[in-house]
Motif scaffolding. Structure first.
Motif, PDB file in Angstrom:
ATOM      1  N   ARG A   1       0.832  -1.204   0.000  1.00 35.91           N
ATOM      2  CA  ARG A   1       0.000   0.000   0.000  1.00 35.91           C
ATOM      3  C   ARG A   1       0.875   1.266   0.000  1.00 35.91           C
ATOM      4  N   ALA A   2       2.030   1.158   0.680  1.00 31.87           N
ATOM      5  CA  ALA A   2       2.855   2.346   0.836  1.00 31.87           C
ATOM      6  C   ALA A   2       3.620   2.694  -0.443  1.00 31.87           C
ATOM      7  N   ARG A   3       3.561   1.814  -1.443  1.00 28.24           N
ATOM      8  CA  ARG A   3       4.369   2.048  -2.653  1.00 28.24           C
ATOM      9  C   ARG A   3       3.786   3.165  -3.503  1.00 28.24           C
ATOM     10  N   ASP A   4       4.687   3.868  -4.193  1.00 24.45           N
ATOM     11  CA  ASP A   4       4.268   4.814  -5.213  1.00 24.45           C
ATOM     12  C   ASP A   4       3.682   3.989  -6.359  1.00 24.45           C
ATOM     13  N   PRO A   5       2.475   4.319  -6.841  1.00 19.87           N
ATOM     14  CA  PRO A   5       1.867   3.489  -7.886  1.00 19.87           C
ATOM     15  C   PRO A   5       2.695   3.446  -9.162  1.00 19.87           C
ATOM     16  N   ARG A   6       3.649   4.389  -9.337  1.00 21.39           N
ATOM     17  CA  ARG A   6       4.400   4.387 -10.602  1.00 21.39           C
ATOM     18  C   ARG A   6       5.648   3.536 -10.531  1.00 21.39           C
ATOM     19  N   THR A   7       6.074   3.227  -9.281  1.00 22.61           N
ATOM     20  CA  THR A   7       7.293   2.421  -9.209  1.00 22.61           C
ATOM     21  C   THR A   7       6.949   0.965  -9.470  1.00 22.61           C
ATOM     22  N   LEU A   8       7.836   0.351 -10.201  1.00 18.71           N
ATOM     23  CA  LEU A   8       7.656  -1.079 -10.481  1.00 18.71           C
ATOM     24  C   LEU A   8       8.855  -1.855  -9.966  1.00 18.71           C
ATOM     25  N   SER A   9       9.612  -1.248  -9.039  1.00 21.39           N
ATOM     26  CA  SER A   9      10.788  -1.954  -8.528  1.00 21.39           C
ATOM     27  C   SER A   9      10.336  -3.112  -7.652  1.00 21.39           C
ATOM     28  N   PRO A  10      11.133  -4.171  -7.563  1.00 20.78           N
ATOM     29  CA  PRO A  10      10.714  -5.344  -6.788  1.00 20.78           C
ATOM     30  C   PRO A  10      10.560  -5.017  -5.295  1.00 20.78           C
ATOM     31  N   LEU A  11       9.715  -5.809  -4.641  1.00 23.43           N
ATOM     32  CA  LEU A  11       9.479  -5.644  -3.204  1.00 23.43           C
ATOM     33  C   LEU A  11      10.659  -6.231  -2.454  1.00 23.43           C
ATOM     34  N   GLU A  12      11.271  -5.412  -1.583  1.00 23.00           N
ATOM     35  CA  GLU A  12      12.367  -5.916  -0.768  1.00 23.00           C
ATOM     36  C   GLU A  12      11.844  -6.006   0.663  1.00 23.00           C
ATOM     37  N   LEU A  13      11.560  -7.211   1.113  1.00 25.47           N
ATOM     38  CA  LEU A  13      10.885  -7.363   2.409  1.00 25.47           C
ATOM     39  C   LEU A  13      11.147  -8.780   2.868  1.00 25.47           C
ATOM     40  N   SER A  14      11.712  -8.956   4.072  1.00 27.05           N
ATOM     41  CA  SER A  14      11.960 -10.333   4.508  1.00 27.05           C
ATOM     42  C   SER A  14      10.659 -10.910   5.045  1.00 27.05           C
ATOM     43  N   LEU A  15      10.281 -12.069   4.519  1.00 26.70           N
ATOM     44  CA  LEU A  15       8.993 -12.670   4.863  1.00 26.70           C
ATOM     45  C   LEU A  15       9.157 -14.160   5.103  1.00 26.70           C
ATOM     46  N   PRO A  16       8.269 -14.786   5.860  1.00 28.26           N
ATOM     47  CA  PRO A  16       8.336 -16.245   6.001  1.00 28.26           C
ATOM     48  C   PRO A  16       8.101 -16.930   4.654  1.00 28.26           C
ATOM     49  N   ARG A  17       8.483 -18.189   4.585  1.00 29.87           N
ATOM     50  CA  ARG A  17       8.556 -18.910   3.314  1.00 29.87           C
ATOM     51  C   ARG A  17       7.284 -18.769   2.482  1.00 29.87           C
ATOM     52  N   GLU A  18       6.117 -19.044   3.122  1.00 27.84           N
ATOM     53  CA  GLU A  18       4.875 -19.051   2.360  1.00 27.84           C
ATOM     54  C   GLU A  18       4.624 -17.700   1.702  1.00 27.84           C
ATOM     55  N   LEU A  19       4.928 -16.634   2.458  1.00 27.60           N
ATOM     56  CA  LEU A  19       4.676 -15.306   1.915  1.00 27.60           C
ATOM     57  C   LEU A  19       5.798 -14.894   0.986  1.00 27.60           C
ATOM     58  N   ALA A  20       7.017 -15.422   1.196  1.00 24.68           N
ATOM     59  CA  ALA A  20       8.128 -15.111   0.301  1.00 24.68           C
ATOM     60  C   ALA A  20       7.781 -15.577  -1.108  1.00 24.68           C
ATOM     61  N   GLU A  21       7.098 -16.724  -1.210  1.00 31.62           N
ATOM     62  CA  GLU A  21       6.683 -17.203  -2.534  1.00 31.62           C
ATOM     63  C   GLU A  21       5.751 -16.193  -3.192  1.00 31.62           C
ATOM     64  N   LEU A  22       4.820 -15.705  -2.391  1.00 34.26           N
ATOM     65  CA  LEU A  22       3.884 -14.709  -2.910  1.00 34.26           C
ATOM     66  C   LEU A  22       4.654 -13.472  -3.364  1.00 34.26           C
ATOM     67  N   ARG A  23       5.646 -13.071  -2.531  1.00 36.83           N
ATOM     68  CA  ARG A  23       6.420 -11.882  -2.865  1.00 36.83           C
ATOM     69  C   ARG A  23       7.173 -12.092  -4.185  1.00 36.83           C
ATOM     70  N   GLU A  24       7.743 -13.308  -4.366  1.00 36.77           N
ATOM     71  CA  GLU A  24       8.488 -13.582  -5.600  1.00 36.77           C
ATOM     72  C   GLU A  24       7.563 -13.505  -6.800  1.00 36.77           C
ATOM     73  N   THR A  25       6.367 -14.078  -6.647  1.00 33.79           N
ATOM     74  CA  THR A  25       5.406 -14.042  -7.748  1.00 33.79           C
ATOM     75  C   THR A  25       5.070 -12.600  -8.098  1.00 33.79           C
ATOM     76  N   LEU A  26       4.855 -11.813  -7.044  1.00 27.69           N
ATOM     77  CA  LEU A  26       4.560 -10.399  -7.267  1.00 27.69           C
ATOM     78  C   LEU A  26       5.715  -9.719  -7.994  1.00 27.69           C
ATOM     79  N   ASN A  27       6.947 -10.045  -7.553  1.00 25.97           N
ATOM     80  CA  ASN A  27       8.114  -9.414  -8.165  1.00 25.97           C
ATOM     81  C   ASN A  27       8.244  -9.818  -9.623  1.00 25.97           C
ATOM     82  N   ASP A  28       7.903 -11.088  -9.924  1.00 29.12           N
ATOM     83  CA  ASP A  28       7.931 -11.528 -11.334  1.00 29.12           C
ATOM     84  C   ASP A  28       6.972 -10.685 -12.152  1.00 29.12           C
ATOM     85  N   LEU A  29       5.790 -10.527 -11.611  1.00 27.12           N
ATOM     86  CA  LEU A  29       4.781  -9.751 -12.313  1.00 27.12           C
ATOM     87  C   LEU A  29       5.275  -8.330 -12.531  1.00 27.12           C
TER      88      LEU A  29
END
Lengths: 457, 360
Positions: A202-230
Motif C-alpha cells: 500500500r505504501a508504494r508509489d503506484p508508478r514504481t515497479l521496482s521489486p518488493l524488498e521485504l523479509s517474509l516467512p517462506r509461504e509469503l516469500a513465494e507470494l512476494r516472488e510471484t509479485l516481483n515476477d509480475l
C-alpha cells in the motif's frame, strides 16, 4: 452485514473449537475423578464402620449376637450429617438387627472370609452408598457366616466432590484462559508478516515497479516472488511502451519537419510551378506520414492484450491471390516478379481477412523495399500456413528477432517505417499463429511464414 | 425388631409422667386483619404445664392460626405418627432416639429459615431436628442424708457414700429401672459409655438394695414422703419444681458429669400446614419462644443469646465441664438396637446382683 472471510477467524475457529472440546472433556474427567476420589475417601468410613460392627458380632445364646458400638454409626456421619443405616444379616440372609432392612448385594467376591462390596443404590427414595462386609465368626466352635450392611446418604461425598471439582475447575479455567490468550497472540504474530506485506504494497508509489524488498516467512516469500515476477514483466512492458512512444514521436516528427521546411521554401518563391512541385512533394510526404500514423494505430491496437476480434472462416488461397492482384501493378512497375503458389485445395482457417491482407501487404512491401527481384506468396494446407519468399538480401539469423521490434529497420537508407514486421507479428499473435523468419529456399533471400494453429477446419 | 421397639417405647411411655390418653389444648382462630391465618396441629410429649405458656404466646402473636396441641406419651406419639404421617404439623418429643430415628429415616422436612441457620450446631441435626430445651439429669437428696453423711457432689462421692454406708442406706436409694423405663435405659447406656466405673455404681446400687422405679414422678413422690433419702437420675425439669416447694429436698447436679436431655422438634415431610409449622418452629427456636421457656418453664432455654435464670447458658456457667448433653447423632440409633438393649440390660442385671451373687 456481510461476514468477510478472514484467515484470523478461520485459524481462531479451527484452533478454539478443538481446544474447547478438549476443555469440556477435561471438565468431564475432573468431575468423574472428583466423584471417584470422594467415593474412595468416604468408602473408608463404610469399611471402618463395617469392621467395627463385625468385630462386635459374637455367637451367644445359640444365635448371632451384636453389641452395636455407637461409634461405628457416628463414624458414618460426617460434618455433612448423613443419614445412617445399618443391618446385620446371618448366613441364611435373615435379618438379625439393624435400623433398616438394607438390600443384599447379589455380587459374589470369591469365597474368602472377609470381603467388602460398595455400591450406589436408590433406597426408599434416598440416594445412598452401601457397604457390605461378608465375614465369618472366628469363634472356637462356630464358623458362622454373616453380613454387615451399612449405608449412608451422599451429602458428604457430594460436598467433597464439589470441592475437588471446584479446585480442578479453577485450574482448568485458568489453563483455558491462558491457552486462549496464547493462541490469540500466536495467531496475531503468525499473521503479522501478512500485514507487513499489505502495508509495504500500500505504501508504494503506484508508478514504481521496482521489486518488493521485504523479509517474509517462506509461504509469503513465494507470494512476494510471484509479485516481483509480475512487476518485472510490467517493467519490461512499460519499457517497450516508452521506447515505442519515443520512436513513434520521432518517426512522426521527421516527415512533419520536412513538410514544414518544404512549405517554407515554397512560400519564398513566386513561381506557381515551384509551388506545384512543392505541393506534390508535400502530398507524397503527408501520404507517407498518414500511412505511418495508420500503421502506428493498428500496431497499438494489436498490442492491446484486451483486443479480441471476432474471427471468421476464410480461405488462405483466395487471400493470397487477392494480395498478389492488389500489389502486382506496383511490383510490376518496379520490375519485381510477384507470383503466387497456392495449395491445391482451399485452406480454411478462422481469421480476420483485412488483417491478413495487411500482413501480406506489409510482407510484399518489405520485400520490394529491400531489393528483392522475385517475390512469391505461398499457401500450405497442413498445417495451414501463409508464406512470403523473396530473393533479397535476407536477414542474418541473429537479427531476425530484432526485426520484429517496431521501428527496427533492416537498413538505414530505406524509407520504410520499420513497423511492417512488428505489425505482422501482432497480427500473427491475434490469430494465434506462429511467425518465423527463415532463409529462402534459393540460398539467399528471406522467407516469412505464418503457421496457423490446427488443421484445415 | 419391631416388637422390641414396641416394648422399649412402652417403657419410655411409662417414664413420661402424667401421660394421659388425650390431653388436649385448643386455641380457636381469632383472625385479625393483616395476620396470617391457617391451622396448626402439634403432637408433643411435653406436659401441658410446660407447653401452655409457649402456645399462649404463640397464639397471641398469630391469633389467626387455629392451634391444636395433643399431649401424648412418647410411644403413642411415635406410633400414631407412623400410622398417619400427614396428620400433624409439628412433632415434639423427649424421646431423643425415636425422634432421631424418624428424621434419619427421612420423615422430617428441613426448615431452612434464618432462625434455623442460626441455631447452634450441637442442638440440631441437619435443618430437620431441633433441640430446644436443656434439661439436666440430677440427683435429689433429702436433708437427713446431707446432715448425716454430707452432700454428695459427684458420682464419685455417691459411689463412696454407697460403698461406705451401704447398710445405713439400704432401701433408701431410688433410681430408674432400665429394663422398664426407656429414659432409665437411655441414661444407663450413656453413662456406661462415659465410664466403666458406672458398673461399680450399679453394683453399689445393688449392694444397697436400691429401689427401682419407672418414673421421675414416682421417685419425687417417694423422696417427698421421706421413703427415700436419695434419688438418682431424675429429670431436672420436673425435679426443680418439686424441690423448690419442699425445703426437705435438695437438687444436686453432679459436678463430675451430668447428662442433659433435650426435647426435639421436627416438622413432618407430609405436614398438612407447613407454613404454620414453619412459623411455630421459628417461634420455638427464636428469641421469643426461648425467652418464654427460660422465664415461664423449667425446661431450660438453648438460644445462645439468652442468659440468666432458666437457660443453658446459666447452667453451663455454673456446671461447665460437667454437662454432657446427649449427642444428637447416629449414636442415638445404637440405643434403639434390640440386641444392644438386651446386652446392656443383661450386664446391668448382672452388675446389680454382683454382690448378692458373691454373697450367696
Amino acid at each position: 452485514m456481510i461476514r468477510r472471510d478472514s484467515l484470523y477467524r478461520r485459524l481462531l475457529t479451527w484452533l478454539l473449537l478443538p481446544l474447547l472440546a478438549l476443555g469440556g472433556l477435561m471438565v468431564l474427567q475432573a468431575w468423574v475423578e472428583a466423584r471417584r476420589t470422594a467415593d474412595r475417601a468416604y468408602d473408608r468410613l463404610l469399611e471402618a464402620a463395617t469392621l467395627a460392627i463385625a468385630e462386635q458380632v459374637q455367637w451367644q445364646e445359640q444365635r448371632l449376637w451384636l453389641d452395636l458400638p455407637p461409634a461405628a454409626l457416628e463414624m458414618l456421619a460426617t460434618d455433612a450429617e448423613e443419614r445412617v443405616f445399618y443391618a446385620l444379616y446371618d448366613a441364611q440372609g435373615d435379618f438379625v438387627t439393624g435400623n433398616a432392612e438394607l438390600p443384599a448385594d447379589p455380587r459374589q467376591v470369591g469365597e474368602r472370609g472377609d470381603t467388602l462390596l460398595y455400591r450406589d443404590i436408590d433406597w426408599h427414595g434416598l440416594a445412598v452408598r452401601q457397604g457390605i462386609r461378608r465375614a465369618r465368626l472366628e469363634d472356637w466352635r462356630q464358623r458362622e457366616r454373616f453380613e454387615v450392611r451399612v449405608a449412608h446418604t451422599r451429602e458428604g461425598r457430594e460436598r467433597l466432590a464439589a470441592e475437588l471439582l471446584r479446585g480442578n475447575l479453577a485450574y482448568i479455567l485458568t489453563m483455558a484462559a491462558l491457552a486462549v490468550g496464547i493462541l490469540l497472540l500466536a495467531i496475531r504474530a503468525a499473521l503479522a508478516p501478512l500485514t507487513r506485506l499489505r502495508r509495504a504494497i500500500r505504501a508504494r508509489d503506484p508508478r514504481t515497479l521496482s521489486p518488493l524488498e521485504l523479509s517474509l516467512p517462506r509461504e509469503l516469500a513465494e507470494l512476494r516472488e510471484t509479485l516481483n515476477d509480475l512487476l518485472a514483466r510490467m517493467r519490461r512492458v512499460r519499457a517497450n511502451q516508452e521506447r515505442f512512444i519515443g520512436d513513434a514521436s520521432h518517426q512522426l516528427r521527421t516527415p512533419l519537419a520536412g513538410l514544414s521546411a518544404r512549405a517554407e521554401l515554397a512560400l519564398r518563391q513566386d513561381d506557381p510551378a515551384r509551388w506545384r512541385e512543392a505541393l506534390e512533394a508535400m502530398h507524397a510526404t503527408s501520404v507517407r506520414t498518414s500511412r505511418l500514423a495508420i500503421q502506428l494505430l493498428s500496431l497499438t491496437r494489436l498490442d492491446n492484450p484486451e483486443y479480441r476480434p471476432e474471427l471468421a472462416s476464410l480461405d488462405l488461397n483466395a487471400l493470397a491471390r487477392q494480395a498478389v492482384r492488389t500489389h502486382w501493378h506496383a511490383c510490376h512497375r518496379d520490375g519485381i516478379d510477384l507470383g503466387v503458389e497456392t495449395a491445391p485445395a482451399p485452406v480454411r482457417i478462422r481469421g480476420l481477412d483485412w488483417q491478413l491482407e495487411e500482413a501480406l501487404g506489409n510482407l510484399i512491401d518489405n520485400a520490394r523495399r529491400y531489393g528483392a527481384r522475385h517475390v512469391t506468396v505461398r499457401t500450405h494446407a497442413s498445417p495451414p500456413a501463409l508464406e512470403v519468399e523473396d530473393d533479397g538480401p535476407g536477414i542474418s539469423p541473429g537479427r531476425r528477432l530484432l526485426m520484429l521490434r517496431p521501428f527496427h529497420r533492416g537498413s538505414e537508407d530505406s524509407d520504410g517505417s520499420g513497423l511492417g514486421l512488428a505489425i505482422v507479428d501482432g497480427i500473427a499473435r491475434t490469430h494465434g499463429a506462429r511467425l518465423t523468419l527463415e532463409d529462402a529456399s534459393g540460398g539467399h533471400g528471406l522467407r516469412v511464414v505464418l503457421r496457423f494453429p490446427g488443421d484445415t477446419p | 425388631m419391631r416388637s422390641g421397639f414396641a416394648t422399649l417405647l412402652l417403657l419410655w411411655l411409662c417414664a413420661a409422667p402424667l401421660a394421659m390418653a388425650e390431653e388436649r389444648l385448643h386455641y380457636p382462630a381469632a383472625p385479625v386483619a393483616g395476620q396470617a391465618t391457617g391451622q396448626l396441629v402439634i403432637h408433643g410429649a411435653l406436659d401441658l404445664v410446660h407447653i401452655r405458656p409457649l402456645l399462649e404466646r404463640f397464639h397471641r402473636q398469630h391469633p389467626g392460626i387455629e392451634l391444636t396441641y395433643r399431649n401424648l406419651g412418647t410411644l403413642p406419639l411415635y406410633e400414631r405418627f407412623l400410622a398417619t404421617p400427614d396428620e400433624v404439623d409439628v412433632l415434639i418429643s423427649s424421646a431423643m432416639p425415636w425422634q432421631y430415628r424418624l428424621a434419619n429415616d427421612g420423615h422430617a422436612q428441613p426448615l431452612g429459615s434464618a432462625a434455623a441457620a442460626a441455631w447452634p450446631d450441637w442442638a440440631r441435626w441437619r435443618q430437620e431436628l431441633f433441640a430446644f430445651t436443656f434439661e439436666p439429669v440430677v440427683m435429689v437428696v433429702r436433708r437427713e442424708l446431707i446432715e448425716r453423711f454430707g452432700r454428695p457432689q459427684s458420682h464419685a462421692d455417691l459411689l463412696a457414700l454407697l460403698q461406705r454406708h451401704g447398710t445405713a442406706l439400704a432401701g433408701r436409694v431410688v433410681t430408674y429401672d432400665p429394663s422398664r423405663s426407656g429414659a432409665g435405659y437411655t441414661y444407663a447406656i450413656e453413662e456406661s459409655r462415659l465410664s466403666p466405673r458406672y458398673w461399680d455404681l450399679v453394683a453399689a446400687f445393688g449392694q444397697t438394695r436400691a429401689q427401682l422405679v419407672d418414673t421421675t414422678g414416682e421417685m419425687l413422690a417417694g423422696l417427698a414422703e421421706g421413703r427415700y433419702w436419695l434419688g438418682y437420675n431424675l429429670l431436672g425439669s420436673y425435679a426443680r419444681r418439686v424441690v423448690a416447694q419442699d425445703p426437705a429436698l435438695e437438687m444436686v447436679i453432679p459436678d463430675d458429669y451430668a447428662l442433659v436431655t433435650q426435647r426435639l422438634a421436627l416438622m413432618p415431610r407430609q405436614a398438612p400446614h407447613p407454613r404454620s409449622a414453619r412459623r411455630f418452629l421459628d417461634f420455638l427456636i427464636g428469641l421469643e419462644g426461648q425467652r418464654v421457656i427460660a422465664e415461664q418453664t423449667a425446661l431450660g432455654a438453648v438460644h445462645p443469646e439468652l442468659e440468666g435464670q432458666g437457660t443453658a447458658d446459666r447452667l453451663r456457667a455454673t456446671h461447665g465441664e460437667a454437662l454432657r448433653p446427649l449427642a444428637l447423632g447416629p449414636g442415638l440409633l445404637a440405643t434403639l438396637d434390640d440386641l444392644k438393649r438386651q446386652a446392656l440390660l443383661a450386664r446391668w442385671r448382672r452388675e446389680f446382683s454382683r454382690d448378692s451373687a458373691a454373697g450367696d
